[in-house]
Scaffold this motif. Structure first.
Motif, mmCIF file in Angstrom:
data_model
loop_
_atom_site.group_PDB
_atom_site.id
_atom_site.type_symbol
_atom_site.label_atom_id
_atom_site.label_comp_id
_atom_site.label_asym_id
_atom_site.label_seq_id
_atom_site.Cartn_x
_atom_site.Cartn_y
_atom_site.Cartn_z
ATOM 1 N N ALA A 123 0.825 -1.210 0.000
ATOM 2 C CA ALA A 123 0.000 0.000 0.000
ATOM 3 C C ALA A 123 0.852 1.250 0.000
ATOM 4 O O ALA A 123 0.537 2.242 -0.683
ATOM 5 C CB ALA A 123 -0.938 -0.009 1.213
ATOM 6 N N GLU A 124 1.950 1.227 0.754
ATOM 7 C CA GLU A 124 2.834 2.388 0.761
ATOM 8 C C GLU A 124 3.462 2.619 -0.615
ATOM 9 O O GLU A 124 3.594 3.758 -1.080
ATOM 10 C CB GLU A 124 3.916 2.197 1.823
ATOM 11 N N GLY A 125 3.888 1.525 -1.267
ATOM 12 C CA GLY A 125 4.461 1.674 -2.609
ATOM 13 C C GLY A 125 3.440 2.179 -3.613
ATOM 14 O O GLY A 125 3.740 3.047 -4.452
ATOM 15 N N VAL A 126 2.216 1.649 -3.530
ATOM 16 C CA VAL A 126 1.161 2.103 -4.437
ATOM 17 C C VAL A 126 0.828 3.571 -4.171
ATOM 18 O O VAL A 126 0.595 4.358 -5.094
ATOM 19 C CB VAL A 126 -0.083 1.217 -4.293
ATOM 20 N N LEU A 127 0.787 3.957 -2.881
ATOM 21 C CA LEU A 127 0.505 5.351 -2.548
ATOM 22 C C LEU A 127 1.576 6.272 -3.112
ATOM 23 O O LEU A 127 1.270 7.367 -3.617
ATOM 24 C CB LEU A 127 0.412 5.506 -1.038
ATOM 25 N N GLU A 128 2.836 5.855 -3.030
ATOM 26 C CA GLU A 128 3.923 6.682 -3.576
ATOM 27 C C GLU A 128 3.765 6.866 -5.080
ATOM 28 O O GLU A 128 3.906 7.981 -5.606
ATOM 29 C CB GLU A 128 5.259 6.033 -3.246
ATOM 30 N N ASP A 129 3.465 5.760 -5.787
ATOM 31 C CA ASP A 129 3.270 5.873 -7.239
ATOM 32 C C ASP A 129 2.027 6.686 -7.571
ATOM 33 O O ASP A 129 2.001 7.441 -8.560
ATOM 34 C CB ASP A 129 3.165 4.472 -7.863
ATOM 35 N N THR A 130 0.994 6.557 -6.749
ATOM 36 C CA THR A 130 -0.216 7.348 -6.983
ATOM 37 C C THR A 130 0.060 8.837 -6.794
ATOM 38 O O THR A 130 -0.471 9.687 -7.522
ATOM 39 C CB THR A 130 -1.333 6.892 -6.029
ATOM 40 N N THR A 131 0.900 9.147 -5.801
ATOM 41 C CA THR A 131 1.281 10.546 -5.593
ATOM 42 C C THR A 131 2.015 11.097 -6.806
ATOM 43 O O THR A 131 1.793 12.244 -7.228
ATOM 44 C CB THR A 131 2.145 10.668 -4.338
ATOM 45 N N ARG A 132 2.899 10.285 -7.377
ATOM 46 C CA ARG A 132 3.604 10.716 -8.601
ATOM 47 C C ARG A 132 2.612 10.957 -9.731
ATOM 48 O O ARG A 132 2.729 11.933 -10.489
ATOM 49 C CB ARG A 132 4.628 9.658 -9.003
ATOM 50 N N LEU A 133 1.641 10.046 -9.863
ATOM 51 C CA LEU A 133 0.629 10.228 -10.896
ATOM 52 C C LEU A 133 -0.187 11.498 -10.651
ATOM 53 O O LEU A 133 -0.534 12.221 -11.594
ATOM 54 C CB LEU A 133 -0.306 9.011 -10.942
ATOM 55 N N THR A 134 -0.493 11.762 -9.392
ATOM 56 C CA THR A 134 -1.263 12.972 -9.077
ATOM 57 C C THR A 134 -0.494 14.229 -9.448
ATOM 58 O O THR A 134 -1.046 15.169 -10.046
ATOM 59 C CB THR A 134 -1.616 12.981 -7.583
ATOM 60 N N ARG A 135 0.806 14.266 -9.084
ATOM 61 C CA ARG A 135 1.623 15.431 -9.449
ATOM 62 C C ARG A 135 1.711 15.592 -10.957
ATOM 63 O O ARG A 135 1.623 16.708 -11.487
ATOM 64 C CB ARG A 135 3.030 15.288 -8.855
ATOM 65 N N LEU A 136 1.884 14.469 -11.666
ATOM 66 C CA LEU A 136 1.962 14.547 -13.119
ATOM 67 C C LEU A 136 0.652 15.062 -13.708
ATOM 68 O O LEU A 136 0.652 15.907 -14.619
ATOM 69 C CB LEU A 136 2.314 13.172 -13.688
ATOM 70 N N ALA A 137 -0.477 14.571 -13.205
ATOM 71 C CA ALA A 137 -1.777 15.020 -13.711
ATOM 72 C C ALA A 137 -1.981 16.507 -13.451
ATOM 73 O O ALA A 137 -2.495 17.249 -14.307
ATOM 74 C CB ALA A 137 -2.893 14.202 -13.066
#
Length: 460
Positions: free
Chosen positions: A287-301
């Motif tokens: 979950a922590e790894g997925v959250l980190e990648d999701t944060t990257r996706l959010t910043r990119l979006a």
């Protein structure tokens, strides 16, 4: 109700006219104007010609009559009057008898009776007279002058030669004007066709340009006229559209490339977690790894959305209002705590959008914090007509040859690519486009050690 058919007919006529080609309409309008001009010119010319010939005849018979009056007053009239120009002369005494006349002129009956002679003398101008009663098959132009001892001189000249001249000129104009109109209409058709030929070439060139065609341009005529300027303007527009298209394609390609990495990471982590179910700690790590990648996706979006809004506005800020840049900077930097030091001259007011300007400062500070050891120094001051904002770090800096390249979209140097927190390479691109939209400029310079970002914005 009666006006409706007229209106419908006018609409049909207007529609028929609009459906015709530009060449046809130009030639038709030019020919119509030319026909009216030629018709008026012919009418005026015939009228002027007639008045000129009448005036010439009147002057001729007047001078001839004056000569006879001079002879009559001096008593030197010959027994037989002569007239080389064909003018008919009658000299009438006070008793109404014809005493002298030119050959071929009636010696018994005056051309005008006593009352008519008196009226003609009083009017002091020539008049028309029908010559048929006197055996003359033409109209006459007659002038009457008085002489001494009650004598009267009548001078007349046939008007047939004037009528013949006017008739001949009229026939020439009736035949020649339509021929001239046809000739000029044909010449106009050819000249207008050649003039519009470059526009036809532009149309054909535009037809072969498609959405997939690359580097296609419209033909530019050699003549330096309005069509040449139109072609160069359209080609410049195609250049801009091609650059915008290439930029958009590159953005989509780079965005897709940036999205692949976090999405692939999320998928891999979830597949591993599902394929090897373990304890609660394994799922927490996943979950922590997925959250980190999701944060990257959010910043990119968010970055892509910011760039899309800038492109949509055509490089203009969302709004223009007074912004106290010192207060905005202090508020935006509160989140960083002691990691950032701030020094400002107050007040510093610029015109623009507060949210966009705040994003500029945050992007610069975030970028500096990735590479610094000491606190990032932010300074704001008024310098002449500009507000100058500097963000300084003590990191490794950027080589001088790369300081402009880092402002391109999706550009990251090798040192940034090796770090997960390096971002997608859109932060500085957003900074430059936002600053440019506000009429300012931004550049990077050596801070010795470290790097300094300098933003200049016009003061309000």
């Amino acid at each position: 109700m009666a006006a409706e058919p007229v209106t419908a007919g006018a609409r049909r006529t207007a529609g028929w006219w609009r459906r015709k080609s530009l060449r046809f309409r130009l030639v038709a309008v030019a020919s119509a104007v030319l026909a009216v001009a030629l018709g008026l010119s012919a009418y005026v010319m015939v009228g002027v010609l007639g008045r000129t010939l009448i005036a010439a005849i009147d002057e001729s018979i007047y001078q001839r009559a004056r000569g006879v009056v001079s002879q009559a007053d001096s008593g030197q009239l010959p027994d037989e009057l002569t007239s080389p120009d064909g003018t008919l002369i009658q000299v009438i005494d006070s008793a109404g008898r014809i005493t002298h006349a030119t050959a071929g002129t009636d010696r018994l009956v005056p051309l005008l009776n006593a009352a008519e002679r008196s009226a003609a003398i009083a009017q002091r101008r020539s008049r028309f007279l029908d010559g048929a009663p006197y055996g003359i098959p033409h109209r006459l132009r007659v002038r009457v002058l008085s002489a001494d001892r009650g004598q009267t001189v009548i001078a007349a000249r046939p008007f047939s030669e004037v009528e013949t001249s006017i008739s001949t000129a009229g026939h020439v104009l009736i035949i020649g004007t339509p021929l001239l109109l046809v000739l000029l209409a044909g010449a106009s058709w050819v000249i207008i066709g050649r003039t519009l030929r470059p526009i036809t070439e532009l149309r054909r060139g535009a037809e072969v340009i498609t959405g997939t065609a690359r580097s296609r341009r419209l033909p530019v005529p050699e003549s330096r006229d309005e069509v040449h300027h139109l072609a160069t303007t359209l080609n410049a527009m195609l250049d801009r559209l091609e650059r915008a298209d290439a930029r958009q394609r590159a953005l989509v390609s780079d965005a897709a490339h940036e999205l692949r990495s976090p999405l692939a990471s999320i998928r891999l982590q979830l597949e591993v977690a599902l394929g090897h179910p373990g304890g609660q700690d394994d799922w927490r790590e996943t979950a922590e790894g997925v959250l980190e990648d999701t944060t990257r996706l959010t910043r990119l979006a968010e970055d892509l959305l910011a760039l899309a809004r800038l492109d949509e506005r055509g490089g203009a800020p969302a709004r223009r209002e007074p912004v106290e840049l010192d207060g905005l900077a202090a508020q935006s930097l509160e989140r960083y705590g002691r990691a950032v030091t701030f020094k400002a001259d107050a007040p510093v007011v610029v015109s623009g959008d507060a949210l966009d300007l705040g994003r500029v400062l945050v992007n610069l500070v975030d970028n500096a914090l990735r590479h610094t050891v000491s606190p990032v120094a932010v300074e704001l001051r008024a310098e002449g007509a500009d507000a100058v904002l500097t963000v300084t770090d003590d990191g490794p800096g950027i080589p001088e040859e790369d300081r402009e390249r880092v402002f391109d979209r999706f550009t990251r140097l090798d040192s940034a690519r090796s770090r997960d927190e390096g971002g997608a390479g859109l932060g500085l691109a957003i900074v430059r486009e936002t600053v440019n939209a506000h009429g300012g400029a931004v550049h990077l310079e050596d801070a010795g050690p470290g790097l300094r970002a300098v933003v200049r914005l016009p003061l309000s």
